[in-house]
Enzyme design. Structure first.
Site, PDB file in Angstrom:
ATOM      1  N   ARG A 143      -1.160  32.037 -29.284  1.00 58.34           N
ATOM      2  CA  ARG A 143      -0.634  31.197 -28.197  1.00 58.34           C
ATOM      3  C   ARG A 143      -1.486  31.332 -26.935  1.00 58.34           C
ATOM      4  O   ARG A 143      -1.530  30.427 -26.123  1.00 58.34           O
ATOM      5  CB  ARG A 143       0.843  31.549 -27.948  1.00 58.34           C
ATOM      6  CG  ARG A 143       1.076  32.953 -27.486  1.00 58.34           C
ATOM      7  CD  ARG A 143       2.538  33.384 -27.626  1.00 58.34           C
ATOM      8  NE  ARG A 143       2.907  33.635 -29.029  1.00 58.34           N
ATOM      9  CZ  ARG A 143       4.121  33.984 -29.418  1.00 58.34           C
ATOM     10  NH1 ARG A 143       5.099  34.102 -28.532  1.00 58.34           N
ATOM     11  NH2 ARG A 143       4.378  34.207 -30.689  1.00 58.34           N
TER      12      ARG A 143
ATOM     13  N   ASP B 183      -6.411  33.344 -40.411  1.00 59.55           N
ATOM     14  CA  ASP B 183      -5.724  32.988 -39.170  1.00 59.55           C
ATOM     15  C   ASP B 183      -6.467  31.898 -38.388  1.00 59.55           C
ATOM     16  O   ASP B 183      -6.259  31.731 -37.189  1.00 59.55           O
ATOM     17  CB  ASP B 183      -5.543  34.257 -38.309  1.00 59.55           C
ATOM     18  CG  ASP B 183      -4.334  34.175 -37.393  1.00 59.55           C
ATOM     19  OD1 ASP B 183      -3.479  33.297 -37.620  1.00 59.55           O
ATOM     20  OD2 ASP B 183      -4.259  34.985 -36.449  1.00 59.55           O
TER      21      ASP B 183
ATOM     22  N   LYS C 281      -1.062  45.378 -36.462  1.00 58.86           N
ATOM     23  CA  LYS C 281      -0.214  44.944 -37.568  1.00 58.86           C
ATOM     24  C   LYS C 281      -0.085  46.048 -38.614  1.00 58.86           C
ATOM     25  O   LYS C 281      -1.001  46.856 -38.760  1.00 58.86           O
ATOM     26  CB  LYS C 281      -0.859  43.740 -38.264  1.00 58.86           C
ATOM     27  CG  LYS C 281      -0.749  42.447 -37.525  1.00 58.86           C
ATOM     28  CD  LYS C 281      -1.369  41.323 -38.340  1.00 58.86           C
ATOM     29  CE  LYS C 281      -1.257  40.002 -37.620  1.00 58.86           C
ATOM     30  NZ  LYS C 281       0.114  39.572 -37.341  1.00 58.86           N
TER      31      LYS C 281
ATOM     32  N   ASP D  99      -7.152  38.572 -37.491  1.00 58.20           N
ATOM     33  CA  ASP D  99      -6.109  39.030 -36.571  1.00 58.20           C
ATOM     34  C   ASP D  99      -5.603  40.408 -37.005  1.00 58.20           C
ATOM     35  O   ASP D  99      -4.777  40.526 -37.908  1.00 58.20           O
ATOM     36  CB  ASP D  99      -4.954  38.002 -36.578  1.00 58.20           C
ATOM     37  CG  ASP D  99      -3.855  38.370 -35.591  1.00 58.20           C
ATOM     38  OD1 ASP D  99      -4.065  39.298 -34.781  1.00 58.20           O
ATOM     39  OD2 ASP D  99      -2.793  37.705 -35.625  1.00 58.20           O
TER      40      ASP D  99
ATOM     41  N   GLU E 171      -1.476  36.559 -30.044  1.00 59.90           N
ATOM     42  CA  GLU E 171      -2.749  36.152 -29.429  1.00 59.90           C
ATOM     43  C   GLU E 171      -3.030  34.669 -29.596  1.00 59.90           C
ATOM     44  O   GLU E 171      -3.733  34.074 -28.792  1.00 59.90           O
ATOM     45  CB  GLU E 171      -3.904  36.971 -30.031  1.00 59.90           C
ATOM     46  CG  GLU E 171      -4.492  36.456 -31.360  1.00 59.90           C
ATOM     47  CD  GLU E 171      -3.505  36.430 -32.524  1.00 59.90           C
ATOM     48  OE1 GLU E 171      -2.477  37.129 -32.439  1.00 59.90           O
ATOM     49  OE2 GLU E 171      -3.752  35.700 -33.501  1.00 59.90           O
TER      50      GLU E 171
ATOM     51  N   LYS F 216      -6.036  26.672 -33.764  1.00 59.53           N
ATOM     52  CA  LYS F 216      -6.211  28.114 -33.557  1.00 59.53           C
ATOM     53  C   LYS F 216      -7.303  28.644 -34.484  1.00 59.53           C
ATOM     54  O   LYS F 216      -7.190  28.551 -35.703  1.00 59.53           O
ATOM     55  CB  LYS F 216      -4.880  28.831 -33.840  1.00 59.53           C
ATOM     56  CG  LYS F 216      -4.976  30.361 -33.881  1.00 59.53           C
ATOM     57  CD  LYS F 216      -3.618  31.020 -34.148  1.00 59.53           C
ATOM     58  CE  LYS F 216      -3.745  32.534 -34.334  1.00 59.53           C
ATOM     59  NZ  LYS F 216      -2.453  33.184 -34.637  1.00 59.53           N
TER      60      LYS F 216
ATOM     61  N   ASP G 223      -0.456  41.034 -30.380  1.00 56.69           N
ATOM     62  CA  ASP G 223      -0.465  40.311 -31.661  1.00 56.69           C
ATOM     63  C   ASP G 223      -0.019  38.855 -31.485  1.00 56.69           C
ATOM     64  O   ASP G 223      -0.196  38.047 -32.391  1.00 56.69           O
ATOM     65  CB  ASP G 223       0.443  41.037 -32.660  1.00 56.69           C
ATOM     66  CG  ASP G 223       0.172  40.601 -34.084  1.00 56.69           C
ATOM     67  OD1 ASP G 223      -0.849  39.921 -34.314  1.00 56.69           O
ATOM     68  OD2 ASP G 223       0.986  40.945 -34.970  1.00 56.69           O
TER      69      ASP G 223
END
Ligand code: BES
Ligand code: ZN
Ligand code: ZN
Length: 488
Positions: A332, A269, A258, A251, A330, A246, A328
């Protein structure tokens, strides 16, 4: 910095390090007393060989460090002790340092060298004031006192550390210094330097390939998403390993924004991407006899008028539709495209993804272990064992079918968030499973708690390069297994 194996320290070596562990401590201290003419009674009083305990003595105009490694240390403990010593004492060690490897298992050499070099890492890369240069790091010599030459182990420790240091810099870079293009050019340069193939799909290419879930996550950002495909094929390779990482360079959560309190940490991230970039580079450097394909879908997850909105239905490379109930979740989405692209185009024997995927895994395992998800027991055991060897702990969590129900959508094939306050790391793994096309040997590693961690060396959390040593260990064992299989 130059490492040499010697049978005796040079007379002008100004600093000598004696690593000690708790097993047979008295014998080790007697040896040090003989070597340094320090009284054994003082050594016995002062040195307990606790983890990363540093005791400094002066004898015959030399600095003598006795470095504690704890009891039956794993490789990570050895690395950590050396990293800490070098980091804290770098300005004082002079131009030559000796390390006594006498009485230590030979394979520890790699970890001593690795930790030593990691100790040179400078966290203050964005400080405006010039810091004092440390000449030792440029042209100092480290003499390793050992009975056998161990150049292969020294080299492995060096090659690994060189990659890890550059990954620390990548992980610690803030979002205004790190975009998807930064990750892409890291991969391009690495491929050029170490001789493996790298292709980068820009957003136009992603569009024609149908990497729609990645594009959907990236549509709210000024920097375009990129899809990085790396391929290293070592000589004599018989196994094909697929890796997906990833690569979210920041993020914000997107429109499902968030809370601000810890949002600054979300520059990290891309820890999964770092692990994949690093593993493929080290595999190429070590010329491992394996075929590795590394994929890094990379993007920012930003807030903008163009951003996808909660409830949007998006397409994916696999052809499945996804209802995005939380923007959020995101990671996956971009992994879904990475995984199905890898399976469809490369058919790997083993498929592993690494991602800073959920806060839920931190609530479950804290910062000491990553979550391991697989339905393949054999693969699960091998990964766990590799992690035990490298000190990068993995803990397995279930993949029971009941959890898949959390992700049923009324209007699309699947939704990306359950809306439930529990079992989110498991649900995330079940989401990914939809996109691995029934691959029989797939594992997902949720590294949200381990990619970015506390050290004694910095006031805040920092990049760890978690997963690189683990993947290299796993791949190395896999190649050995091949050789054995063939000889049987
Ligand atoms: N990048 C985060 C996960 C994360 C959290 C990594 C803390 C490192 C530290 C991920 O994209 C995320 O936001 N996950 C959500 C998922 C939820 C909406 C299902 C989470 O864990 O809260
Ligand atoms: Zn997120
Ligand atoms: Zn994320």
């Amino acid at each position: 910095m130059n490492f040499l194996t010697v049978s005796q320290f040079s007379a002008d070596t100004q600093t000598i390090i004696y690593p000690v562990h708790k097993e047979n401590l008295a014998t080790q201290l007697t040896f040090i007393a003989e070597q340094t003419s320090l009284p054994v009674s003082i050594l016995t009083t002062e040195v307990k060989a606790e983890k990363a305990e540093i005791t400094l003595f002066f004898s015959a105009e030399k600095r003598i460090y006795v470095l504690g490694l704890g009891s039956e240390p794993d490789s990570q403990q050895i690395i950590k002790a050396f990293r800490t010593l070098v980091f804290k004492h770098k300005a004082k060690v002079g131009s030559s340092v000796g390390v006594s490897l006498q009485n230590l298992p030979e394979h520890w050499t790699e970890f001593v060298v690795n930790g030593f070099i990691l100790g040179t890492y400078d966290f203050g890369l964005y400080k405006s004031e010039a810091r004092a240069a440390i000449p030792f790091f440029e042209n100092g010599t480290v003499e390793l006192l050992a009975s056998d030459s161990n150049s292969e182990l020294i080299e492995k420790g060096q090659k690994m550390a060189d990659t890890q240091l550059r990954l620390f810099t990548l992980l610690n870079a803030p979002s205004n210094f790190k975009t998807p293009q930064t990750l892409a050019s890291w991969a391009m340069h690495s491929g050029e330097k170490y001789g493996y193939k790298v292709r980068v799909f820009d957003s136009g290419e992603c569009q024609s390939q149908g990497l729609s879930a990645l594009l959907a996550v990236g549509q709210g950002s000024k920097s375009e998403p990129e899809f990085i495909v790396m391929e290293y094929k070592g000589e004599g390779a018989t196994r094909k390993v697929g890796l997906v990482g990833k690569g979210v360079t920041f993020d914000t959560g997107g429109i499902s924004i968030k809370p601000s309190e810890n949002m600054h940490l979300m520059k990290s991230d891309m820890g999964g991407a770092a692990a994949v970039l690093g593993a493929i580079e080290v595999a190429a450097k070590l010329k491992l006899p394996v075929h590795v394909i590394g994929i890094v879908p990379t993007t920012e997850n930003s807030v903008d008028g163009e951003s996808m909105k909660p409830g949007d239905v998006i397409q994916s490379y696999a052809g499945k539709t996804i209802e995005v109930t939380d923007t959020d979740a995101e990671g996956r989405l971009i992994l879904a495209d990475g995984l199905s692209y890898l399976v469809k185009n490369f058919q790997p024997d083993v498929l592993i993804d690494l991602a800073t995927l959920t806060g839920s895994i931190i609530r479950t395992l804290g910062y000491h272990a990553a979550g391991l998800f697989t339905t393949n027991n054999e693969l699960g055991k091998k990964l766990k064992r590799a992690g035990e060897r490298t000190g990068e702990k993995l803990w397995r969590l279930p993949m029971w079918e009941e959890y898949a129900d959390h992700l049923k959508s009324d209007i699309a094939d699947v939704r990306n968030f359950s809306g439930l306050p529990h079992s989110q790391a498991i649900a995330a793994a079940k989401f990914l499973e939809v996109f691995v096309e029934n691959h029989p040997a797939w594992a997902h590693l949720d590294i949200a708690g381990t990619a970015y961690g506390d050290t004694d060396l910095a006031t805040q959390r920092a990049g760890t390069a978690y997963g690189v040593r683990l993947l290299i260990e796993f791949i190395t064992q896999l190649t050995k297994e091949n050789i054995n299989d063939k000889s049987q």
